[in-house]
Enzyme design. Structure first.
Site, PDB file in Angstrom:
ATOM      1  N   HIS A  97      16.894  -6.300   8.754  1.00 39.51           N
ATOM      2  CA  HIS A  97      17.878  -5.507   7.803  1.00 39.51           C
ATOM      3  C   HIS A  97      17.375  -5.553   6.504  1.00 39.51           C
ATOM      4  O   HIS A  97      16.857  -6.343   6.021  1.00 39.51           O
ATOM      5  CB  HIS A  97      19.172  -6.197   7.470  1.00 39.51           C
ATOM      6  CG  HIS A  97      20.218  -5.931   7.156  1.00 39.51           C
ATOM      7  ND1 HIS A  97      21.132  -6.258   6.136  1.00 39.51           N
ATOM      8  CD2 HIS A  97      21.156  -6.029   7.763  1.00 39.51           C
ATOM      9  CE1 HIS A  97      21.874  -4.857   5.441  1.00 39.51           C
ATOM     10  NE2 HIS A  97      22.517  -4.851   6.866  1.00 39.51           N
ATOM     11  N   ASP A 110      24.902  -6.021  14.765  1.00 43.31           N
ATOM     12  CA  ASP A 110      24.466  -5.014  16.391  1.00 43.31           C
ATOM     13  C   ASP A 110      24.159  -6.087  17.587  1.00 43.31           C
ATOM     14  O   ASP A 110      24.181  -5.356  18.274  1.00 43.31           O
ATOM     15  CB  ASP A 110      24.527  -3.874  15.931  1.00 43.31           C
ATOM     16  CG  ASP A 110      25.074  -2.794  14.755  1.00 43.31           C
ATOM     17  OD1 ASP A 110      26.236  -3.083  14.959  1.00 43.31           O
ATOM     18  OD2 ASP A 110      24.001  -2.261  13.447  1.00 43.31           O
TER      19      ASP A 110
HETATM   20  N1  CMC Z   1      11.703  -4.094  15.145  1.00 42.68           N
HETATM   21  C1  CMC Z   1      10.324  -3.995  15.059  1.00 42.68           C
HETATM   22  N2  CMC Z   1       9.942  -4.484  13.441  1.00 42.68           N
HETATM   23  C2  CMC Z   1      11.328  -4.080  12.610  1.00 42.68           C
HETATM   24  C3  CMC Z   1      11.996  -3.775  12.515  1.00 42.68           C
HETATM   25  C4  CMC Z   1      12.653  -4.244  13.780  1.00 42.68           C
HETATM   26  N3  CMC Z   1      13.997  -4.326  14.725  1.00 42.68           N
HETATM   27  N4  CMC Z   1      12.590  -3.728  11.784  1.00 42.68           N
HETATM   28  C5  CMC Z   1      11.874  -3.987  11.023  1.00 42.68           C
HETATM   29  N5  CMC Z   1      10.255  -3.799  10.971  1.00 42.68           N
HETATM   30  C6  CMC Z   1       9.118  -4.096  11.226  1.00 42.68           C
HETATM   31  C7  CMC Z   1       8.884  -2.847   9.895  1.00 42.68           C
HETATM   32  O1  CMC Z   1       8.396  -1.169  10.784  1.00 42.68           O
HETATM   33  C8  CMC Z   1       7.533  -2.826   8.876  1.00 42.68           C
HETATM   34  O2  CMC Z   1       6.570  -3.709   9.768  1.00 42.68           O
HETATM   35  P1  CMC Z   1       5.451  -3.274   9.080  1.00 42.68           P
HETATM   36  O3  CMC Z   1       5.239  -3.986   7.453  1.00 42.68           O
HETATM   37  O4  CMC Z   1       3.880  -3.765   9.746  1.00 42.68           O
HETATM   38  O5  CMC Z   1       5.120  -1.479   8.590  1.00 42.68           O
HETATM   39  C9  CMC Z   1       8.781  -4.120   8.280  1.00 42.68           C
HETATM   40  O6  CMC Z   1       9.632  -4.985   9.500  1.00 42.68           O
HETATM   41  C10 CMC Z   1       9.470  -3.849   6.921  1.00 42.68           C
HETATM   42  O7  CMC Z   1      10.741  -2.381   7.738  1.00 42.68           O
HETATM   43  P2  CMC Z   1      10.989  -1.784   7.274  1.00 42.68           P
HETATM   44  O8  CMC Z   1      11.340  -0.308   7.905  1.00 42.68           O
HETATM   45  O9  CMC Z   1      10.687  -1.599   5.835  1.00 42.68           O
HETATM   46  O10 CMC Z   1      12.252  -2.473   6.543  1.00 42.68           O
HETATM   47  P3  CMC Z   1      13.718  -1.511   6.095  1.00 42.68           P
HETATM   48  O11 CMC Z   1      14.351  -2.456   5.335  1.00 42.68           O
HETATM   49  O12 CMC Z   1      13.003  -0.187   5.540  1.00 42.68           O
HETATM   50  O13 CMC Z   1      15.027  -1.688   7.075  1.00 42.68           O
HETATM   51  C11 CMC Z   1      16.052  -1.273   9.150  1.00 42.68           C
HETATM   52  C12 CMC Z   1      16.224  -1.968   8.053  1.00 42.68           C
HETATM   53  C13 CMC Z   1      17.133  -2.572   9.563  1.00 42.68           C
HETATM   54  C14 CMC Z   1      16.225  -0.230   9.449  1.00 42.68           C
HETATM   55  C15 CMC Z   1      15.454  -2.005  10.369  1.00 42.68           C
HETATM   56  O14 CMC Z   1      15.494  -3.352  10.464  1.00 42.68           O
HETATM   57  C16 CMC Z   1      15.222  -1.615  11.563  1.00 42.68           C
HETATM   58  O15 CMC Z   1      14.917  -0.245  12.121  1.00 42.68           O
HETATM   59  N6  CMC Z   1      16.240  -2.128  12.524  1.00 42.68           N
HETATM   60  C17 CMC Z   1      16.491  -1.946  13.975  1.00 42.68           C
HETATM   61  C18 CMC Z   1      18.248  -1.173  13.512  1.00 42.68           C
HETATM   62  C19 CMC Z   1      19.229  -1.719  13.540  1.00 42.68           C
HETATM   63  O16 CMC Z   1      19.466  -3.048  14.368  1.00 42.68           O
HETATM   64  N7  CMC Z   1      20.232  -1.108  12.388  1.00 42.68           N
HETATM   65  C20 CMC Z   1      21.359  -2.398  11.933  1.00 42.68           C
HETATM   66  C21 CMC Z   1      21.147  -2.586  10.980  1.00 42.68           C
HETATM   67  S1  CMC Z   1      23.082  -3.592  10.407  1.00 42.68           S
HETATM   68  C22 CMC Z   1      23.925  -2.692  10.580  1.00 42.68           C
HETATM   69  C23 CMC Z   1      24.287  -1.461   9.841  1.00 42.68           C
HETATM   70  O17 CMC Z   1      23.526  -1.783   8.533  1.00 42.68           O
HETATM   71  O18 CMC Z   1      24.760  -0.326  10.247  1.00 42.68           O
END
Ligand code: CMC
Length: 428
Positions: free
Chosen positions: A304, A361
């Site tokens: 998140h 989710d």
């Molecule tokens: N699976 C694997 N790796 C992950 C995940 C994941 N679900 N989420 C983040 N990472 C890794 C990412 O690859 C990165 O790694 P590195 O530092 O090696 O490059 C690190 O964690 C930081 O990730 P980020 O993309 O910079 O984090 P963010 O804050 O931009 O992403 C997110 C937040 C929700 C988009 C992401 O965690 C994600 O894609 N989660 C899966 C989709 C999901 O479940 N979404 C629902 C969110 S909650 C409800 C809502 O908001 O609607």
């Protein structure tokens, strides 16, 4: 005295005030940054930018705290209905009994759709995406309530708020009925909000559906847990669209579109598909996690932008899922797979180092599945739940001094180029 932050640039020192939060993170007020220094800030994804001052929802991502209008989510979940939560988010405090009665009456008065709107459903293909149908039909509600364009009309606004919250549920149920070739079931004014939705979804002309108390409770919980989450992608969209003085219906319709994406509300569908494919044993949990760590796929329902610990909504949902399955005497292989996946991921350094925990989710699809909601409606269910939050933020954004949202950019394109006549241009 206001604390100041100093910025040194080109030999000059500039000072910017620190703004105090009632609780939580404080902000550097950079409203005069460009005027004073000629600089702007670059913050893709807005991870360091407060886009507004807000008094609706508080999230502490480090401690896993979520409060609606000051009330911890665990207390809201334990004691309030979705409709009560909606009123509190929109109007700013816990409603009295008579305010609740009035609001419920307004919801009932607004539960029917204009018959003209029903033709919209006929025009969509049976396999049309429910999220696009929902956003299109919600947007067209303005055609039937032109009085809300007059923003000084308080009564029209109160009605419009009730109309959206009430009708979004009717639109969702009707789009499902159309898709599965069943006649529309009109809302029943005697039923409560969640009971009525399940009635419109599952009653047959010759067999009314009476959901169990557990099912109604589970739906209330699902909706209220999704009701608001401060400046997330869809809510920010609603605020930005609203900042152009766009009407309430069209602003929330844009929120529905933003919610659809797989990284936001669409994640509940993606989680379900992931669990289903693991249950069908196309891959073991350790094999799947290896692919996640190689960044070939994401573990959907984990991670998140704000929470760096357990999402408190996921905790409440997990408990409710287990209770519901127990009460309905259902065993679900998906829940077993979800638990295996959760335990495996939480013990792995990749997830520990990055503070990746289950989000809302991760378990929401399982509760919807137990309620017999079809998969292509999962994000629609999130949209019904998020509606009070979008409305509250649209209202807040329109109070006080409204400023058109218009971010700046760091331009990295070509500098001034020369015009070349069409017949003389060479491929680059
Ligand atoms: N699976 C694997 N790796 C992950 C995940 C994941 N679900 N989420 C983040 N990472 C890794 C990412 O690859 C990165 O790694 P590195 O530092 O090696 O490059 C690190 O964690 C930081 O990730 P980020 O993309 O910079 O984090 P963010 O804050 O931009 O992403 C997110 C937040 C929700 C988009 C992401 O965690 C994600 O894609 N989660 C899966 C989709 C999901 O479940 N979404 C629902 C969110 S909650 C409800 C809502 O908001 O609607």
């Amino acid at each position: 005295m206001t604390e100041q932050v100093k910025l040194e640039y080109q030999g000059k020192i500039f000072e910017f005030p620190v703004m105090r939060a009632s609780t939580g993170e404080e902000c550097i007020d950079i409203r005069e940054l460009r005027a004073k220094t000629g600089l702007t800030t670059l913050d893709p994804g807005f991870g360091n930018t407060a886009s507004c001052e807000s008094g609706i929802t508080y999230v502490n991502g480090e401690k896993g705290i979520l409060r609606y209008r000051g009330l911890p989510i665990e207390i809201v979940a334990e004691n309030m209905t979705f409709v009560e939560t909606a009123w509190m988010l929109i109007y700013g405090r816990q409603p009295t009994l008579s305010e609740m009665k009035q609001f419920s009456q307004r919801l009932t008065n607004n539960e029917l759709l204009h018959e003209g709107l029903l033709h919209h459903f006929d025009a969509f293909p049976a396999n049309g995406q429910p999220m696009s149908i929902l956003s299109a039909v919600v947007n067209s509600l303005i055609c039937y309530s032109p009085e809300i364009m007059d923003t000084t009309n308080e009564e029209a606004l109160r009605n419009a708020i009730a109309a959206i919250i009430s009708k979004v549920r009717t639109i969702a149920a009707f789009s499902y009925r159309k898709a599965v070739g069943l006649p529309y079931v009109y809302p029943d004014p005697q039923r409560s909000y969640c009971d009525n939705f399940l009635h419109m979804m599952f009653s047959l002309p010759n067999k009314p559906h009476q959901p169990t108390e557990e099912a109604i409770k589970a739906l209330n919980l699902f909706l209220l847990l999704h009701a608001d989450h401060e400046q997330n992608c869809s809510t920010s969209t609603v605020r930005i669209v609203g900042s152009a003085e766009t009407n309430l219906f069209s602003s929330v319709a844009s929120g529905i579109c933003a919610l659809w994406g797989r990284l936001h509300g669409g994640a509940n569908v993606a989680v379900f598909e992931m669990l289903q494919s693991l249950v069908q044993e196309k891959e073991t949990v350790p094999q799947f996690i290896e692919r996640v760590k190689k960044k070939e796929v994401r573990l959907m329902g984990f991670g998140h932008r704000v929470y760096k610990t357990f999402d408190p909504r996921a905790k409440v949902l997990k408990k409710a899922v287990l209770n519901l399955l127990d009460a309905e005497h259902v065993s679900d292989p998906l829940i077993e797979k979800a638990q295996e996946l959760e335990q495996y991921a939480l013990a792995d350094d990749y997830f520990k180092e990055r503070n990746l925990y289950p989000n809302v989710d991760f378990y929401s699809g399982i509760i919807l599945r137990a309620l017999k909601i079809p998969l292509n409606m999962y994000t629609v269910m999130f949209a019904i739940g998020r509606m009070p939050g979008w409305i509250a933020h649209w209202l807040e954004g329109n109070q006080g001094i409204r400023r058109l949202a218009r971010p700046r950019q760091l331009y990295i394109g070509k500098t001034e180029t020369k015009f070349v006549p069409l017949d003389l241009r060479m491929p680059e």
